[in-house]
Scaffold this motif. Structure first.
Motif, PDB file in Angstrom:
ATOM      1  N   ALA A  45      -5.254  -3.916  -2.344  1.00 19.13           N
ATOM      2  CA  ALA A  45      -5.863  -2.436  -1.821  1.00 19.13           C
ATOM      3  C   ALA A  45      -5.031  -1.291  -2.298  1.00 19.13           C
ATOM      4  O   ALA A  45      -5.214  -0.181  -2.586  1.00 19.13           O
ATOM      5  CB  ALA A  45      -5.730  -2.723  -0.181  1.00 19.13           C
ATOM      6  N   ARG A  46      -3.549  -1.513  -2.307  1.00 22.17           N
ATOM      7  CA  ARG A  46      -2.518  -0.547  -2.515  1.00 22.17           C
ATOM      8  C   ARG A  46      -2.698  -0.109  -3.886  1.00 22.17           C
ATOM      9  O   ARG A  46      -2.789   0.927  -4.431  1.00 22.17           O
ATOM     10  CB  ARG A  46      -1.032  -0.980  -2.388  1.00 22.17           C
ATOM     11  N   ILE A  47      -2.802  -1.207  -4.959  1.00 20.87           N
ATOM     12  CA  ILE A  47      -2.869  -0.664  -6.371  1.00 20.87           C
ATOM     13  C   ILE A  47      -4.268  -0.098  -6.806  1.00 20.87           C
ATOM     14  O   ILE A  47      -4.320   0.713  -7.581  1.00 20.87           O
ATOM     15  CB  ILE A  47      -2.571  -1.881  -7.243  1.00 20.87           C
ATOM     16  N   ALA A  48      -5.405  -0.701  -5.892  1.00 20.55           N
ATOM     17  CA  ALA A  48      -6.795   0.116  -6.353  1.00 20.55           C
ATOM     18  C   ALA A  48      -6.890   1.454  -6.067  1.00 20.55           C
ATOM     19  O   ALA A  48      -6.825   2.260  -6.663  1.00 20.55           O
ATOM     20  CB  ALA A  48      -7.718  -0.726  -5.252  1.00 20.55           C
ATOM     21  N   ALA A  49      -5.872   1.785  -4.857  1.00 21.20           N
ATOM     22  CA  ALA A  49      -5.991   3.264  -4.231  1.00 21.20           C
ATOM     23  C   ALA A  49      -5.070   4.086  -5.305  1.00 21.20           C
ATOM     24  O   ALA A  49      -5.478   5.257  -5.544  1.00 21.20           O
ATOM     25  CB  ALA A  49      -5.252   3.250  -2.968  1.00 21.20           C
ATOM     26  N   GLN A  50      -3.967   3.349  -5.998  1.00 22.83           N
ATOM     27  CA  GLN A  50      -3.166   4.090  -6.838  1.00 22.83           C
ATOM     28  C   GLN A  50      -3.996   4.443  -7.904  1.00 22.83           C
ATOM     29  O   GLN A  50      -3.569   5.256  -8.780  1.00 22.83           O
ATOM     30  CB  GLN A  50      -1.958   3.293  -7.286  1.00 22.83           C
ATOM     31  N   ARG A  51      -5.051   3.685  -8.439  1.00 20.76           N
ATOM     32  CA  ARG A  51      -5.958   3.655  -9.548  1.00 20.76           C
ATOM     33  C   ARG A  51      -7.002   4.550  -9.300  1.00 20.76           C
ATOM     34  O   ARG A  51      -7.811   4.721 -10.238  1.00 20.76           O
ATOM     35  CB  ARG A  51      -6.082   2.407 -10.033  1.00 20.76           C
ATOM     36  N   GLY A  52      -7.174   5.169  -8.150  1.00 24.96           N
ATOM     37  CA  GLY A  52      -8.158   6.145  -7.834  1.00 24.96           C
ATOM     38  C   GLY A  52      -9.309   5.816  -7.234  1.00 24.96           C
ATOM     39  O   GLY A  52     -10.059   6.447  -6.867  1.00 24.96           O
ATOM     40  N   ALA A  53      -9.427   4.229  -6.641  1.00 19.38           N
ATOM     41  CA  ALA A  53     -10.356   3.807  -6.100  1.00 19.38           C
ATOM     42  C   ALA A  53     -10.350   4.483  -4.606  1.00 19.38           C
ATOM     43  O   ALA A  53      -9.537   4.485  -3.891  1.00 19.38           O
ATOM     44  CB  ALA A  53     -10.556   2.155  -6.010  1.00 19.38           C
ATOM     45  N   GLU A  54     -11.751   4.306  -4.023  1.00 20.42           N
ATOM     46  CA  GLU A  54     -11.882   4.497  -2.536  1.00 20.42           C
ATOM     47  C   GLU A  54     -11.723   3.195  -1.932  1.00 20.42           C
ATOM     48  O   GLU A  54     -12.774   2.451  -2.049  1.00 20.42           O
ATOM     49  CB  GLU A  54     -13.043   5.123  -2.165  1.00 20.42           C
ATOM     50  N   VAL A  55     -10.651   2.815  -1.193  1.00 22.65           N
ATOM     51  CA  VAL A  55     -10.489   1.512  -0.610  1.00 22.65           C
ATOM     52  C   VAL A  55     -10.761   1.197   0.676  1.00 22.65           C
ATOM     53  O   VAL A  55     -10.008   2.019   1.729  1.00 22.65           O
ATOM     54  CB  VAL A  55      -9.111   0.971  -1.096  1.00 22.65           C
ATOM     55  N   THR A  56     -11.728   0.088   1.205  1.00 23.74           N
ATOM     56  CA  THR A  56     -11.502  -0.145   2.567  1.00 23.74           C
ATOM     57  C   THR A  56     -11.080  -1.775   2.400  1.00 23.74           C
ATOM     58  O   THR A  56     -11.136  -2.447   1.676  1.00 23.74           O
ATOM     59  CB  THR A  56     -13.156  -0.201   2.935  1.00 23.74           C
ATOM     60  N   MET A  57      -9.959  -1.807   3.239  1.00 23.80           N
ATOM     61  CA  MET A  57      -9.218  -3.046   3.312  1.00 23.80           C
ATOM     62  C   MET A  57      -9.564  -3.804   5.054  1.00 23.80           C
ATOM     63  O   MET A  57      -9.476  -3.005   5.850  1.00 23.80           O
ATOM     64  CB  MET A  57      -7.938  -2.996   3.142  1.00 23.80           C
ATOM     65  N   VAL A  58     -10.216  -4.905   4.807  1.00 21.50           N
ATOM     66  CA  VAL A  58     -10.572  -5.619   5.917  1.00 21.50           C
ATOM     67  C   VAL A  58      -9.582  -6.646   6.311  1.00 21.50           C
ATOM     68  O   VAL A  58      -9.347  -7.654   5.298  1.00 21.50           O
ATOM     69  CB  VAL A  58     -11.940  -6.199   6.046  1.00 21.50           C
ATOM     70  N   ALA A  59      -8.639  -6.404   7.128  1.00 16.42           N
ATOM     71  CA  ALA A  59      -7.535  -7.234   7.294  1.00 16.42           C
ATOM     72  C   ALA A  59      -7.688  -8.289   8.653  1.00 16.42           C
ATOM     73  O   ALA A  59      -7.817  -7.591   9.763  1.00 16.42           O
ATOM     74  CB  ALA A  59      -6.217  -6.278   7.231  1.00 16.42           C
ATOM     75  N   ALA A  60      -7.472  -9.429   8.306  1.00 17.07           N
ATOM     76  CA  ALA A  60      -7.171 -10.343   9.527  1.00 17.07           C
ATOM     77  C   ALA A  60      -5.821 -10.573   9.971  1.00 17.07           C
ATOM     78  O   ALA A  60      -5.070  -9.345   9.670  1.00 17.07           O
ATOM     79  CB  ALA A  60      -7.743 -11.681   9.122  1.00 17.07           C
ATOM     80  N   HIS A  61      -5.230 -11.448  10.009  1.00 14.88           N
ATOM     81  CA  HIS A  61      -3.843 -11.517  10.518  1.00 14.88           C
ATOM     82  C   HIS A  61      -2.871 -11.694   9.419  1.00 14.88           C
ATOM     83  O   HIS A  61      -3.190 -12.458   8.338  1.00 14.88           O
ATOM     84  CB  HIS A  61      -3.749 -12.629  11.500  1.00 14.88           C
ATOM     85  N   THR A  62      -1.847 -10.822   9.508  1.00 15.47           N
ATOM     86  CA  THR A  62      -0.745 -10.919   8.386  1.00 15.47           C
ATOM     87  C   THR A  62       0.686 -10.791   9.027  1.00 15.47           C
ATOM     88  O   THR A  62       1.006 -10.572  10.221  1.00 15.47           O
ATOM     89  CB  THR A  62      -0.949  -9.837   7.447  1.00 15.47           C
ATOM     90  N   VAL A  63       1.821 -11.061   7.975  1.00 13.44           N
ATOM     91  CA  VAL A  63       3.138 -10.726   8.506  1.00 13.44           C
ATOM     92  C   VAL A  63       3.015  -9.340   8.621  1.00 13.44           C
ATOM     93  O   VAL A  63       2.119  -8.812   8.342  1.00 13.44           O
ATOM     94  CB  VAL A  63       3.989 -11.349   7.317  1.00 13.44           C
ATOM     95  N   ALA A  64       4.071  -8.938   9.071  1.00 11.96           N
ATOM     96  CA  ALA A  64       4.303  -7.310   9.217  1.00 11.96           C
ATOM     97  C   ALA A  64       4.277  -6.819   7.771  1.00 11.96           C
ATOM     98  O   ALA A  64       4.999  -7.248   7.089  1.00 11.96           O
ATOM     99  CB  ALA A  64       5.389  -7.018  10.255  1.00 11.96           C
ATOM    100  N   LEU A  65       3.588  -5.615   7.481  1.00 12.23           N
ATOM    101  CA  LEU A  65       3.455  -5.125   6.144  1.00 12.23           C
ATOM    102  C   LEU A  65       3.194  -3.833   6.412  1.00 12.23           C
ATOM    103  O   LEU A  65       2.602  -3.238   7.239  1.00 12.23           O
ATOM    104  CB  LEU A  65       2.196  -5.662   5.465  1.00 12.23           C
ATOM    105  N   PRO A  66       3.720  -2.891   5.390  1.00 13.38           N
ATOM    106  CA  PRO A  66       3.503  -1.415   5.342  1.00 13.38           C
ATOM    107  C   PRO A  66       2.132  -1.208   4.922  1.00 13.38           C
ATOM    108  O   PRO A  66       1.590  -1.721   4.387  1.00 13.38           O
ATOM    109  CB  PRO A  66       4.404  -0.838   4.442  1.00 13.38           C
TER     110      PRO A  66
END
Ligand code: CTP
Ligand code: CA
Length: 230
Positions: A45-66
């Motif tokens: 998700a982060r890298i797609a946004a850096q490359r100019g994409a309009e990103v929707t991230m659907v996140a289930a459970h994760t460790v603590a992430l920025p």
């Protein structure tokens, strides 16, 4: 590498990335889950946004992430919730990447009250129902030109190598690109590194060298950009 400016080759491209592991409730305090950290989906998700994409991230459970910068986040818990959120976001998307670890099964019933142990009744048995295959549904309902990417973590076994299993999964799933992680010996789960293959529906196969999840994400978006340019 550090210091390099990412290309803007995904400018305006609408992408959906799923991340993390689903949890399937047994009762109000317990669930069936998996060891997905969510790091790979967040990196995508982060890298797609850096490359100019309009990103929707659907996140289930994760460790603590920025939170990934410039990404619209939707948070869910179960496989069915993840399916709903991804499906609705995919309706307006050019690319969908299913990096989430989706539970194949859920407890057939969820107890409304905490399950208690008792000396007078037999110990419980958990019956499982199959969850819908979200990726298969995305492929079935694919919009014209939409690129659908699946992930697979595979080990070799008596019936075939990692690549054998991965090729069969690509055919079964019908997605445009399958990102294959070779797992085992403690690789991929709860670690920083991945290694595997990028398999394309047209038969093109590219190895992914051992590297960071960011490097893998870059390789995936490179392959997606290439597919879209055809
Ligand atoms: N996936 C999905 N919905 C499910 C299960 C998996 O969308 N109910 C997606 C995953 O997000 C991943 C891909 O399908 O992108 C492959 O997942 P995997 O678990 O490797 O495939 P399965 O078909 O579930 O096969 P297996 O029996 O090997 O688990
Ligand atoms: Ca599975």
């Amino acid at each position: 590498a550090t210091g390099t400016v990412p290309p803007r080759d995904l400018e305006g491209v609408r992408v959906v990335v799923s991340a993390g592991g689903t949890r399937e409730p047994l009762d109000p305090v317990r669930y069936l889950g998996n060891r997905s950290s969510g790091k790979q989906g967040y990196a995508l998700a982060r890298i797609a946004a850096q490359r100019g994409a309009e990103v929707t991230m659907v996140a289930a459970h994760t460790v603590a992430l920025p939170p990934p910068a410039g990404v619209h986040e939707v948070h869910v818990s179960t496989a069915r919730q993840l399916g709903e959120a991804v499906r609705s976001a995919a309706a307006g998307a050019d690319v969908v990447v299913m990096a989430a670890a989706v539970a194949d099964f859920r407890p057939a019933t969820t107890a409304e009250a905490k399950i208690k142990k008792s000396d007078d009744t037999p110990d419980p048995t958990i019956t499982l129902d199959r969850n819908p295959d979200i990726l298969a549904g995305l492929v079935r309902d694919r919009r014209p030109g939409q690129v659908v990417v699946g992930f697979a973590a595979e080990t070799g076994d008596a019936s075939g190598s990692v690549l054998d299993h991965a090729r069969a999964k690509l055919r079964r799933k019908g997605c445009d690109l399958l990102v294959v992680n070779a797992v085992g010996e403690g690789r991929a789960f709860e670690t920083e590194d991945n290694a595997g293959w990028l398999l394309r529906a047209d038969g093109a196969e590219r190895p992914i060298p051992l590297g960071s999840k960011s490097q893998l994400a870059i390789a995936v978006w490179d392959a997606v950009a290439e597919l879209r340019a055809r």
